[in-house]
Design an enzyme around this catalytic site. Structure first.
Site, short mmCIF file in Angstrom:
data_model
loop_
_atom_site.label_atom_id
_atom_site.label_comp_id
_atom_site.label_asym_id
_atom_site.label_seq_id
_atom_site.Cartn_x
_atom_site.Cartn_y
_atom_site.Cartn_z
N CYS A 16 -3.05 55.26 19.60
CA CYS A 16 -2.12 55.34 18.41
C CYS A 16 -3.48 56.23 17.53
CB CYS A 16 -2.43 54.23 18.29
SG CYS A 16 -1.50 54.03 16.51
N GLY A 58 11.84 64.34 22.07
CA GLY A 58 11.87 63.02 21.44
C GLY A 58 11.49 63.12 20.90
N GLY A 101 8.32 65.56 20.84
CA GLY A 101 9.45 66.80 20.69
C GLY A 101 9.59 66.99 19.04
N GLY A 116 7.59 62.77 28.18
CA GLY A 116 6.57 60.60 28.09
C GLY A 116 5.08 60.83 28.67
N HIS A 145 17.30 47.75 -8.15
CA HIS A 145 17.98 49.02 -9.29
C HIS A 145 17.47 50.23 -9.85
CE1 HIS A 145 21.46 51.98 -9.68
NE2 HIS A 145 20.61 52.41 -10.84
C1 LIG Z 1 1.40 62.15 19.95
C2 LIG Z 1 1.58 60.35 19.50
C3 LIG Z 1 2.25 60.17 18.52
C4 LIG Z 1 2.29 58.78 17.95
N1 LIG Z 1 3.14 57.99 17.48
C5 LIG Z 1 3.37 56.84 16.77
C6 LIG Z 1 3.90 57.19 16.00
O1 LIG Z 1 3.91 56.84 15.14
N2 LIG Z 1 4.32 54.33 15.51
C7 LIG Z 1 4.00 54.24 17.33
O2 LIG Z 1 4.61 53.01 16.82
N3 LIG Z 1 3.54 54.90 17.56
C8 LIG Z 1 2.95 55.76 17.73
N4 LIG Z 1 2.50 56.55 19.72
C9 LIG Z 1 2.67 56.25 20.79
C10 LIG Z 1 1.69 54.59 20.17
O3 LIG Z 1 -0.19 55.65 20.62
C11 LIG Z 1 0.77 53.74 22.01
O4 LIG Z 1 2.38 53.20 21.65
C12 LIG Z 1 -0.09 52.80 21.66
O5 LIG Z 1 -1.38 53.54 21.83
C13 LIG Z 1 0.22 51.85 22.55
O6 LIG Z 1 -1.33 51.09 22.75
P1 LIG Z 1 -2.53 50.46 24.04
O7 LIG Z 1 -2.94 49.80 23.71
O8 LIG Z 1 -1.06 50.45 24.79
O9 LIG Z 1 -2.60 51.66 24.51
P2 LIG Z 1 -3.91 53.07 23.81
O10 LIG Z 1 -3.37 52.59 22.56
O11 LIG Z 1 -3.39 53.74 25.07
O12 LIG Z 1 -5.26 52.13 24.26
C14 LIG Z 1 -5.38 51.49 25.43
C15 LIG Z 1 -7.48 51.85 25.67
O13 LIG Z 1 -7.43 51.00 27.35
C16 LIG Z 1 -8.91 52.05 27.67
N5 LIG Z 1 -8.84 51.56 28.80
C17 LIG Z 1 -7.64 52.21 30.08
N6 LIG Z 1 -8.56 52.00 30.80
C18 LIG Z 1 -10.08 51.23 30.62
C19 LIG Z 1 -10.17 50.42 31.46
N7 LIG Z 1 -10.48 50.55 32.87
N8 LIG Z 1 -11.24 49.81 31.47
C20 LIG Z 1 -11.24 49.85 30.08
N9 LIG Z 1 -10.89 50.28 29.06
C21 LIG Z 1 -9.90 51.52 29.56
C22 LIG Z 1 -8.75 53.20 27.07
O14 LIG Z 1 -9.89 53.78 27.07
C23 LIG Z 1 -7.76 52.80 25.78
O15 LIG Z 1 -8.76 53.30 24.35
C24 LIG Z 1 2.36 57.66 19.62
C25 LIG Z 1 1.84 57.94 20.75
C26 LIG Z 1 1.70 59.80 20.64
C27 LIG Z 1 0.82 60.51 21.60
N1 LIG Z 2 6.75 57.69 15.80
C1 LIG Z 2 6.94 57.16 17.04
O1 LIG Z 2 6.60 56.02 16.88
C2 LIG Z 2 6.27 58.10 17.94
C3 LIG Z 2 6.07 59.41 17.70
C4 LIG Z 2 5.05 59.80 19.01
C5 LIG Z 2 5.79 59.30 20.79
N2 LIG Z 2 5.61 58.81 20.20
C6 LIG Z 2 5.59 57.48 21.54
O2 LIG Z 2 4.90 58.09 22.73
C7 LIG Z 2 6.00 57.82 23.80
C8 LIG Z 2 6.06 59.74 24.32
O3 LIG Z 2 6.86 60.29 23.75
P1 LIG Z 2 8.00 61.74 23.74
O4 LIG Z 2 8.11 62.49 23.18
O5 LIG Z 2 7.07 62.32 24.77
O6 LIG Z 2 8.50 61.22 25.47
P2 LIG Z 2 10.24 60.30 25.01
O7 LIG Z 2 10.58 59.21 26.01
O8 LIG Z 2 9.95 60.11 23.55
O9 LIG Z 2 11.41 61.97 25.06
C9 LIG Z 2 10.92 63.09 26.04
C10 LIG Z 2 11.79 63.84 26.53
O10 LIG Z 2 11.42 64.78 27.20
C11 LIG Z 2 12.84 65.14 28.58
N3 LIG Z 2 12.39 65.54 29.70
C12 LIG Z 2 11.29 64.86 30.39
N4 LIG Z 2 10.75 65.86 31.52
C13 LIG Z 2 11.24 66.89 31.49
C14 LIG Z 2 11.52 68.02 31.82
N5 LIG Z 2 11.20 68.64 33.10
N6 LIG Z 2 12.41 69.54 31.17
C15 LIG Z 2 12.76 69.09 30.12
N7 LIG Z 2 12.94 67.92 29.32
C16 LIG Z 2 12.29 66.95 29.74
C17 LIG Z 2 13.23 63.30 28.37
O11 LIG Z 2 14.76 63.96 28.48
C18 LIG Z 2 12.96 62.73 26.47
O12 LIG Z 2 13.94 63.67 25.35
C19 LIG Z 2 6.96 57.78 23.33
O13 LIG Z 2 8.18 56.52 24.73
C20 LIG Z 2 6.91 57.38 22.34
O14 LIG Z 2 7.03 55.76 22.27
C21 LIG Z 2 6.52 57.62 19.51
#
Ligand SMILES: Cc1cc2nc3c(=O)[nH]c(=O)nc-3n(C[C@H](O)[C@H](O)[C@H](O)COP(=O)(O)OP(=O)(O)OC[C@H]3O[C@@H](n4cnc5c(N)ncnc54)[C@H](O)[C@@H]3O)c2cc1C
Ligand SMILES: NC(=O)c1ccc[n+]([C@@H]2O[C@H](COP(=O)([O-])OP(=O)(O)OC[C@H]3O[C@@H](n4cnc5c(N)ncnc54)[C@H](O)[C@@H]3O)[C@@H](O)[C@H]2O)c1
Length: 542
Positions: A90, A235, A238, A330, A513
């Site tokens: 995150c 998703g 994207g 994903g 409002h």
């Molecule tokens: C581009 C993008 C945009 C996103 N935007 C949003 C958003 O706007 N809002 C939202 O709610 N979510 C968003 N998400 C999703 C969000 O980032 C994740 O759901 C969230 O970070 C999950 O938190 P977590 O603590 O489960 O795992 P992570 O944040 O992945 O943290 C896991 C940590 O564990 C550590 N770790 C792993 N294995 C070990 C080990 N064996 N020993 C010690 N440390 C270890 C890793 O180094 C990492 O720091 C987004 C994701 C992406 C990719």
């Molecule tokens: N604003 C937010 O909260 C936010 C922002 C970014 C990411 N995220 C989290 O990160 C996670 C990952 O996001 P994401 O957008 O990668 O996943 P997603 O699951 O939201 O979307 C993935 C999309 O890829 C398609 N897809 C999968 N394989 C494919 C293939 N081979 N060819 C064509 N289409 C294919 C699926 O049908 C789906 O529509 C999400 O689960 C979301 O919770 C959250």
């Protein structure tokens, strides 16, 4: 001054950070006794004694951070073990930098929209942006919030152990940093919380070179702006990157496996999103096709080739040639190196760690593995930052002997496009299926931003909200919003759902409002709340 938090609501914002707070002995007597009482209440429940820690949290993303803060607030001796970056996905590769890019790109889009500005009586000339400066804004913000997170843990007395953790059996765990003999060791804990998160999922046949074919991990660095970028997956990632890229001048082509764009969203909201976010922009899409083979290119020399295969017939249908390809298909759980077998834990078919509703890890027979919990992306229940943190708090409550289950249906979600999309609970499609199976009628109400004075004043009145509810019990099943500040507006609905409020209770609440919140006020007021009359209504009211 409040400190920026990676989570809505500023989990650690109110605390004074930057300086370590005084040890408990120096705290004022009131504070001291609160800490002592919390510890007595919780520790009494778990019979501490022979371990180095009460709780060890493995992984310090927002899930692990939330769990550790709550554990230490309960008086538990707590450590986090982090193998890479404090803040995890995150803060470093997710929510935080992506929202920084969206903020800057959103301004560019707004300032370049001459028609919109003219309708407000404004003209702006020569709008320009500096790609590297936008990229720096994103990485600087991630750095700032990472530092805040670390200080909040240190300030409250959570030990931060650097290294990758590995279960050794019993209550033992070893942690080590590759190449560092001075870091690491073995510790014991009464309870473990696995919070190891996720990494991008890349389908087979797609080599990532990090330059022309990349995931969000690379895209967030905004190292270049391709003229034409294909995004595989429509998703969250994207959609948000399509928003950034098109605002900064790139053309986008979506490649989506399902038959329609945004398959995970409520169908009606996806249609409105297509009208607002896709059709008016330089975006086209190929749906019902899988990207089965991608060949990286060379910027300015050789295009990226993407082979498209029909999702249903599995026949090759087309080859795209683009400048770059973002793979947003994903995320996969990350549990490598944990040696889960040592604690009798096995991941499921997709690699997630199975958990009970109390976040207790389940073994292959479905029985609870004592003293091991798993939260956040690693359990796959709801891959969002605030869900991970809420699950962490829930796990700690259970460790303390106060049974707790997070209602995942009340967890809101938002996609930070311009305009934003948000929702809580079920889609209309899921609610209708449930109604059919359980024999109740679904109620539906909708409002438009076009009837909202504040949205009209901003000249940003595109969008709608809808509520789906049970006509017999007036229970809320889902709320969906697309429009200006939808991500903020959803919380009135998600909190109502969490508190078990019914639609008849909400319609008498008063809203300022003129505010955008009146979009929801209007929505609740439109619900049909006469249960006797509802019984006579057709199955679906719209
Ligand atoms: C581009 C993008 C945009 C996103 N935007 C949003 C958003 O706007 N809002 C939202 O709610 N979510 C968003 N998400 C999703 C969000 O980032 C994740 O759901 C969230 O970070 C999950 O938190 P977590 O603590 O489960 O795992 P992570 O944040 O992945 O943290 C896991 C940590 O564990 C550590 N770790 C792993 N294995 C070990 C080990 N064996 N020993 C010690 N440390 C270890 C890793 O180094 C990492 O720091 C987004 C994701 C992406 C990719
Ligand atoms: N604003 C937010 O909260 C936010 C922002 C970014 C990411 N995220 C989290 O990160 C996670 C990952 O996001 P994401 O957008 O990668 O996943 P997603 O699951 O939201 O979307 C993935 C999309 O890829 C398609 N897809 C999968 N394989 C494919 C293939 N081979 N060819 C064509 N289409 C294919 C699926 O049908 C789906 O529509 C999400 O689960 C979301 O919770 C959250």
């Amino acid at each position: 001054m409040p400190i920026a938090s990676p989570l809505p609501g500023g989990r650690f914002a109110p605390r004074a950070l930057g300086a370590r707070p005084p040890p408990p002995a120096l705290l004022p007597p009131g504070r001291r006794s609160i800490r002592r009482e919390a510890r007595r209440a919780c520790v009494g429940a778990i019979a501490l004694g022979k371990h180095d820690y009460d709780v060890v949290v493995i992984g310090c993303g927002v899930g692990g951070h939330g769990a550790a803060l709550h554990a230490v607030e309960q008086g538990l001796k707590t450590a986090v073990v982090e193998g890479h970056d404090i803040g995890g996905t995150c803060v470093n590769r997710g929510c935080v930098p992506s929202k920084a890019l969206l903020a800057a790109a959103g301004r560019v889009r707004e300032l370049k929209n001459e028609m919109h500005l003219k309708s407000l009586g404004i003209s702006v000339e020569g709008v320009a942006y500096d790609r590297q400066a936008i990229a720096d804004h994103a990485s600087n913000l991630a750095g700032t919030i990472q530092g805040n997170l670390q200080r909040s843990l240190e300030g409250l007395g959570v030990d931060i152990l650097r290294g990758s953790a590995r279960f050794m059996g019993g209550n033992r765990m070893r942690y080590a940093l590759p190449g560092r003999v001075d870091v690491g060791g073995e510790i014991t804990a009464r309870d473990f919380i696995i919070a190891t998160g996720s990494v991008p999922f890349v389908p087979p046949g797609i080599p990532i070179d990090g330059k022309t074919v990349f995931t969000s991990d690379h895209a967030l660095k905004l190292e270049w702006l391709p003229d034409w970028v294909a995004i595989i997956g429509s998703g969250y990632i994207g959609l948000e990157f399509a928003d950034v890229y098109t605002a900064l001048g790139s053309e986008v082509t979506f490649v989506e496996a399902m038959d329609k764009i945004m398959p995970g969203f409520d169908g009606e909201i996806a249609k409105v999103a297509k009208r607002l976010l896709i059709d008016p922009r330089s975006i086209d899409s190929h749906t019902g096709v899988l990207a089965t083979k991608v060949t990286p290119g060379v910027p300015g020399v050789k295009p990226v080739e993407i082979e498209l295969t029909d999702f249903h017939t599995k026949e090759k249908v087309d080859t795209l040639e683009v400048d770059a390809c973002l793979v947003a298909t994903g995320r996969a759980p990350y549990t490598q190196g944990l040696n889960l077998g040592a604690v009798n834990v096995e991941t499921d078919r997709r690699g997630f760690i199975p958990v009970s509703p109390k976040m207790e890890v389940l073994d292959r027979e479905g029985s609870v593995v004592p003293h091991v919990y798993c939260i956040g992306d690693a359990n796959g229940k709801f891959m969002l930052a605030h869900a991970a943190s809420a699950q962490g708090i829930s796990a700690v409550e259970n460790i303390c002997g106060r049974p707790h289950q997070l209602n995942h249906l009340s967890v809101p979600a938002a996609c930070f496009t311009h305009p934003e999309i948000s929702f809580v609970g079920m889609t209309q499609e899921a609610a209708e299926e449930k109604a059919k199976a359980e024999g109740f009628k679904v109620g539906l109400a909708k409002t438009s931003f076009k009837a909202n004075s504040k949205a009209l004043a901003e000249k940003e009145a595109d969008g709608m909200a809808k509520i789906i509810y049970r006509m017999d019990t007036l229970e809320i099943l889902g709320v969906h919003i697309i429009g200006l500040h939808a991500a903020d507006l959803i919380h009135e609905a998600s909190n109502a759902l969490a508190m078990g409020n019914t639609v008849d209770q909400l319609k008498f609440n008063v809203h300022t409002h003129p505010t955008l919140s009146e979009v929801l006020d209007e929505l609740f007021k439109q619900c049909k709340t006469d249960v006797k009359a509802n019984a006579k209504q057709p199955v679906l009211v719209s």
